[in-house]
Design a protein around this motif. Structure first.
Motif, short mmCIF file in Angstrom:
data_model
loop_
_atom_site.label_atom_id
_atom_site.label_comp_id
_atom_site.label_asym_id
_atom_site.label_seq_id
_atom_site.Cartn_x
_atom_site.Cartn_y
_atom_site.Cartn_z
N ASP A 64 33.18 94.52 36.71
CA ASP A 64 34.18 95.45 36.15
C ASP A 64 35.41 95.56 37.03
N ILE A 65 35.68 94.54 37.80
CA ILE A 65 36.86 94.57 38.66
C ILE A 65 38.01 93.83 37.99
N LYS A 66 39.15 94.48 38.03
CA LYS A 66 40.36 93.85 37.52
C LYS A 66 41.09 93.21 38.69
N ARG A 67 41.41 91.97 38.56
CA ARG A 67 42.11 91.29 39.65
C ARG A 67 43.51 90.89 39.19
N GLY A 68 44.29 90.45 40.16
CA GLY A 68 45.63 90.00 39.81
C GLY A 68 46.68 91.06 40.10
N LYS A 69 47.88 90.79 39.64
CA LYS A 69 49.02 91.63 39.98
C LYS A 69 48.84 93.08 39.53
N PHE A 70 49.34 93.96 40.36
CA PHE A 70 49.34 95.37 39.99
C PHE A 70 50.48 95.62 39.01
N THR A 71 50.22 96.44 38.01
CA THR A 71 51.26 96.79 37.06
C THR A 71 52.16 97.88 37.64
N VAL A 72 53.30 98.07 37.02
CA VAL A 72 54.22 99.13 37.46
C VAL A 72 53.52 100.48 37.43
N GLN A 73 52.75 100.68 36.37
CA GLN A 73 52.04 101.95 36.23
C GLN A 73 51.06 102.14 37.38
N GLU A 74 50.37 101.06 37.74
CA GLU A 74 49.40 101.15 38.84
C GLU A 74 50.12 101.43 40.15
N GLU A 75 51.25 100.75 40.36
CA GLU A 75 52.02 100.98 41.58
C GLU A 75 52.45 102.45 41.67
N GLN A 76 52.93 102.94 40.55
CA GLN A 76 53.40 104.32 40.51
C GLN A 76 52.24 105.28 40.82
N THR A 77 51.12 104.98 40.22
CA THR A 77 49.94 105.82 40.46
C THR A 77 49.56 105.83 41.93
N ILE A 78 49.56 104.65 42.53
CA ILE A 78 49.16 104.56 43.94
C ILE A 78 50.12 105.37 44.81
N ILE A 79 51.42 105.17 44.59
CA ILE A 79 52.41 105.87 45.41
C ILE A 79 52.25 107.38 45.25
N GLN A 80 52.11 107.80 44.03
CA GLN A 80 52.02 109.24 43.78
C GLN A 80 50.74 109.83 44.37
N LEU A 81 49.65 109.12 44.17
CA LEU A 81 48.40 109.65 44.71
C LEU A 81 48.37 109.60 46.23
N HIS A 82 49.01 108.59 46.78
CA HIS A 82 49.06 108.52 48.24
C HIS A 82 49.84 109.70 48.81
N ALA A 83 50.87 110.10 48.07
CA ALA A 83 51.65 111.25 48.52
C ALA A 83 50.78 112.50 48.57
N ALA A 97 41.51 102.56 37.24
CA ALA A 97 40.36 101.88 36.66
C ALA A 97 40.30 100.44 37.12
N LYS A 98 39.14 100.02 37.53
CA LYS A 98 38.84 98.62 37.84
C LYS A 98 39.54 98.08 39.08
N ARG A 99 40.09 98.96 39.90
CA ARG A 99 40.65 98.50 41.17
C ARG A 99 39.79 99.04 42.30
N THR A 100 39.58 98.23 43.33
CA THR A 100 38.75 98.69 44.44
C THR A 100 39.61 99.35 45.51
N ASP A 101 38.97 100.17 46.31
CA ASP A 101 39.71 100.85 47.37
C ASP A 101 40.30 99.84 48.35
N ASN A 102 39.55 98.78 48.60
CA ASN A 102 40.02 97.75 49.53
C ASN A 102 41.28 97.07 48.99
N GLU A 103 41.27 96.80 47.72
CA GLU A 103 42.41 96.13 47.11
C GLU A 103 43.65 97.03 47.14
N ILE A 104 43.41 98.30 46.83
CA ILE A 104 44.52 99.26 46.84
C ILE A 104 45.07 99.42 48.25
N LYS A 105 44.15 99.50 49.21
CA LYS A 105 44.57 99.64 50.60
C LYS A 105 45.40 98.45 51.04
#
Length: 336
Positions: A64-83, A97-105
């Motif tokens: 259930d892992i999604k691989r490949g490029k992060f979408t704009v929405q995913e990028e936005q989510t990461i930045i916002q949640l990191h804040a 969904a479907k992204r691992t903590d390691n990948e996000i990190k």
DNA sequence: AAGCCTGACAACCGCCTTAGT
DNA sequence: CACTAAGGCGGTTGTCAGGCT
């Protein structure tokens, strides 16, 4: 004296996994489940430590892992949640969904952090570097305090949701054991709090959970409301929350203001700060001017400085964050 | 063509938390 | 309650590919 490494036994392989090893691990888990990671390698015929197997599975082989490029929405989510959450990658990963903590990190460290730095934004505090110069003015101070307050509130809310999720999971399991029915297949990886929650009240469509210092109520519509403790109204510390229903007569006007900001963000809020951050990427982004990165970034910053005050930027930024959190999968309705 | 540099990402390490006894 | 094993998390390192000189 520290604990000896889990894979210090001679003969255990380290380093990149081969396709053959992947196949062995996949085949074993598909047939037997992972069970105890400690004993898995031997059973699966792998010369690896259990920890290495677990990591390979969770970060790469899991179906259930999604691989490949992060979408704009995913990028936005990461930045916002990191804040909001800082480097709590596992917590951030629960919202993607479907992204691992390691990948996000990794993505944060190699892409997003650099982009923020490039724009003069501190990737730790998410504040513009010039903001510190503004902090001597009364308005900025007040705005900073307000934003800090909001961030703490929201962080606390997420913590509370995590606790609820854990409690809910336990309740589900208990229910499952009692009824010998299939257990819900929830995948909740929120970090558990050390606070002991009790369940003093059940029934009439409403459940209430209490910790020694706080109470949370969630009703039919699964709406979570967090109220500050009366003892200390200044800084919303997680441990000082009293969580109660929105109809409580004990709610003060200032509390309502906060509820409005957290639960009912202003309609038609302009593109937030984060949207401007995303302009930093070239390509076919909807907001991109099509210019090269640096040109676009410079343009974005210029617009910020001329058209908006820092307060407005931050207000929109946090509004978009709070909007996001309100609409993420962590929403309690998906849990209960 | 060779060497160097840099970016990306997989994997490891050590610490912390949790569950079991 | 104390101890231990196992799992989980975040920081860091290692490896490799691609670009540049």
């Amino acid at each position: 004296m520290g604990r000896s490494p889990c894979c210090d036994k001679a003969g255990l392989k380290k380093g990149p996994w081969t396709p053959e090893e992947d196949q062995k691990l996949l085949a074993y888990i598909e047939e037997h489940g992972h069970g105890s990671w400690r004993s898995l390698p031997e059973k699966a015929g792998l010369q690896r430590c259990g920890k290495s197997c677990r990591l390979r599975w969770t970060n790469y082989l899991r179906p259930d892992i999604k691989r490949g490029k992060f979408t704009v929405q995913e990028e936005q989510t990461i930045i916002q949640l990191h804040a909001l959450l800082g480097n709590r990658w596992s917590a951030i990963a629960t919202h993607l969904a479907k992204r691992t903590d390691n990948e996000i990190k990794n993505y944060w460290n190699t892409h997003l952090k650099k982009r923020l730095v490039k724009m003069g934004i501190d990737p730790v505090t998410h504040k513009h570097k010039n903001e510190t110069l503004m902090s001597s003015t009364g308005q900025s101070k007040s705005a900073a305090a307000t934003l800090s307050h909001m961030a703490q509130w929201e962080s606390a809310r997420l913590e509370a949701e995590a606790r609820l999720a854990r409690e809910s999971k336990l309740l589900h399991l208990q229910h499952y054991q009692n009824n010998k029915a299939a257990a819900p297949n929830h995948c909740l990886s929120h970090k558990a709090s050390s606070t002991n929650w009790t369940k003093p009240n059940q029934g009439n469509g409403e459940q209430q959970l209490e910790s020694p210092t706080s109470t949370v109520t969630f009703s039919e519509n699964h709406h979570l409301m967090i109220m500050p403790s009366r003892e200390n109204n200044s800084v919303p510390n997680v441990t000082e929350f009293a969580l109660s229903s929105s109809t409580s007569s004990d709610v003060k006007d200032s509390d309502h203001d906060w509820m409005r900001q957290i639960n009912c963000p202003t309609e038609g809020v302009e593109e937030g700060f984060t949207s401007l951050l995303l302009l930093g990427d070239s390509g076919d982004r909807s907001l991109s001017t099509g210019k090269k990165d640096e040109e676009t970034v410079a343009g974005a910053v210029e617009v910020n400085e001329s058209d908006y005050s820092y307060y407005e930027d931050n207000k929109n930024y946090w509004n978009s964050i709070l909007n996001l959190v309100d609409s993420t999968p962590s929403d309690s309705s998906t849990m209960f």
